[in-house]
Design a protein around this motif. Sequence first.
Motif, PDB file in Angstrom:
ATOM      1  N   ARG A  61      -0.242  -1.156   8.739  1.00 42.26           N
ATOM      2  CA  ARG A  61      -0.294  -1.519   7.323  1.00 42.26           C
ATOM      3  C   ARG A  61       1.112  -1.788   6.777  1.00 42.26           C
ATOM      4  O   ARG A  61       1.338  -2.739   6.039  1.00 42.26           O
ATOM      5  CB  ARG A  61      -0.980  -0.408   6.525  1.00 42.26           C
ATOM      6  CG  ARG A  61      -1.167  -0.737   5.057  1.00 42.26           C
ATOM      7  CD  ARG A  61      -1.865   0.380   4.327  1.00 42.26           C
ATOM      8  NE  ARG A  61      -3.272   0.435   4.602  1.00 42.26           N
ATOM      9  CZ  ARG A  61      -4.205  -0.219   3.911  1.00 42.26           C
ATOM     10  NH1 ARG A  61      -3.859  -0.967   2.906  1.00 42.26           N
ATOM     11  NH2 ARG A  61      -5.466  -0.096   4.217  1.00 42.26           N
ATOM     12  N   SER A  74      -4.927 -10.395  -7.217  1.00 42.22           N
ATOM     13  CA  SER A  74      -4.573 -10.593  -5.820  1.00 42.22           C
ATOM     14  C   SER A  74      -3.382 -11.536  -5.746  1.00 42.22           C
ATOM     15  O   SER A  74      -3.254 -12.462  -6.566  1.00 42.22           O
ATOM     16  CB  SER A  74      -5.763 -11.223  -5.082  1.00 42.22           C
ATOM     17  OG  SER A  74      -5.372 -11.686  -3.816  1.00 42.22           O
ATOM     18  N   ARG A 101     -18.904  -4.802  -6.182  1.00 44.79           N
ATOM     19  CA  ARG A 101     -18.916  -3.465  -5.582  1.00 44.79           C
ATOM     20  C   ARG A 101     -19.904  -2.641  -6.387  1.00 44.79           C
ATOM     21  O   ARG A 101     -19.929  -2.736  -7.619  1.00 44.79           O
ATOM     22  CB  ARG A 101     -17.513  -2.854  -5.679  1.00 44.79           C
ATOM     23  CG  ARG A 101     -17.392  -1.462  -5.101  1.00 44.79           C
ATOM     24  CD  ARG A 101     -16.016  -0.862  -5.356  1.00 44.79           C
ATOM     25  NE  ARG A 101     -14.956  -1.609  -4.711  1.00 44.79           N
ATOM     26  CZ  ARG A 101     -13.739  -1.744  -5.227  1.00 44.79           C
ATOM     27  NH1 ARG A 101     -13.409  -1.199  -6.387  1.00 44.79           N
ATOM     28  NH2 ARG A 101     -12.824  -2.416  -4.584  1.00 44.79           N
ATOM     29  N   ALA A 136     -11.726 -10.994  -1.468  1.00 45.13           N
ATOM     30  CA  ALA A 136     -10.890 -10.194  -0.575  1.00 45.13           C
ATOM     31  C   ALA A 136     -11.694  -9.015  -0.065  1.00 45.13           C
ATOM     32  O   ALA A 136     -12.522  -8.462  -0.805  1.00 45.13           O
ATOM     33  CB  ALA A 136      -9.636  -9.697  -1.302  1.00 45.13           C
ATOM     34  N   HIS A 137     -11.446  -8.642   1.168  1.00 39.90           N
ATOM     35  CA  HIS A 137     -12.074  -7.456   1.754  1.00 39.90           C
ATOM     36  C   HIS A 137     -13.599  -7.497   1.656  1.00 39.90           C
ATOM     37  O   HIS A 137     -14.244  -6.474   1.461  1.00 39.90           O
ATOM     38  CB  HIS A 137     -11.537  -6.175   1.100  1.00 39.90           C
ATOM     39  CG  HIS A 137     -10.055  -6.157   0.964  1.00 39.90           C
ATOM     40  ND1 HIS A 137      -9.200  -6.119   2.044  1.00 39.90           N
ATOM     41  CD2 HIS A 137      -9.267  -6.193  -0.121  1.00 39.90           C
ATOM     42  CE1 HIS A 137      -7.943  -6.123   1.616  1.00 39.90           C
ATOM     43  NE2 HIS A 137      -7.964  -6.178   0.310  1.00 39.90           N
ATOM     44  N   SER A 179       0.856  -1.190   0.000  1.00 41.71           N
ATOM     45  CA  SER A 179       0.000   0.000   0.000  1.00 41.71           C
ATOM     46  C   SER A 179       0.889   1.235   0.000  1.00 41.71           C
ATOM     47  O   SER A 179       1.847   1.312   0.759  1.00 41.71           O
ATOM     48  CB  SER A 179      -0.882   0.017   1.246  1.00 41.71           C
ATOM     49  OG  SER A 179      -1.812  -1.022   1.204  1.00 41.71           O
TER      50      SER A 179
END
Length: 184
Positions: free
Chosen positions: A147, A104, A42, A78-79, A12
């Motif tokens: 993170r 990913s 999404r 994911a997420h 990130s």
Amino acid sequence: MAGSLVTVVGASGAGKDTLLGAARAALSADPRFVFARRVITRPAEAQDHPGAEDHRPMSEAEFGAARASGAFALHWQAHGLHYGIPRIVERDLAQGRVVVANLSRTVLAEAAARYRLRVLLVTAPPAVLAARLAGRGREGAAEIALRLSRAAPLPEGLDVVEVANDTTPEEGAARLLAALRATA
């Protein structure tokens, strides 16, 4: 000759999305390159936010039906969301193109087993990553430190090319473009 599947990964704050956007724009007229558009569970409205990924939205039910019918070359979760790369990319690979896809790390071994895969690992020093994450304004110092402490190793045996993004976005984009063109 079969083409190559190329994915861009990195921590990130490494600047993956910035560099991918620059590469997409620079290579838009080059028929050797295709940038895969991910399918994500999404909402479409999520694309309206600055820096949001252009994706094909699907409901959970639509995604499940598409997955069951074999519509995806690769898919993962994911997420709390489901992600898929449409199977149409296999046509482009068969025609010798370089398909650039945001994958990913969890599907890299599968991708390498099925396709000629190259991983472009975008890197930057920890201080640069921390500054970029702080500049986003989404997380506090503790969350940024957490993170940055997460290490996500790549599977063994992959074709990995490191792309340093430690100066300007233009320089990082030039390095990414050089790595992509070397793949073609």
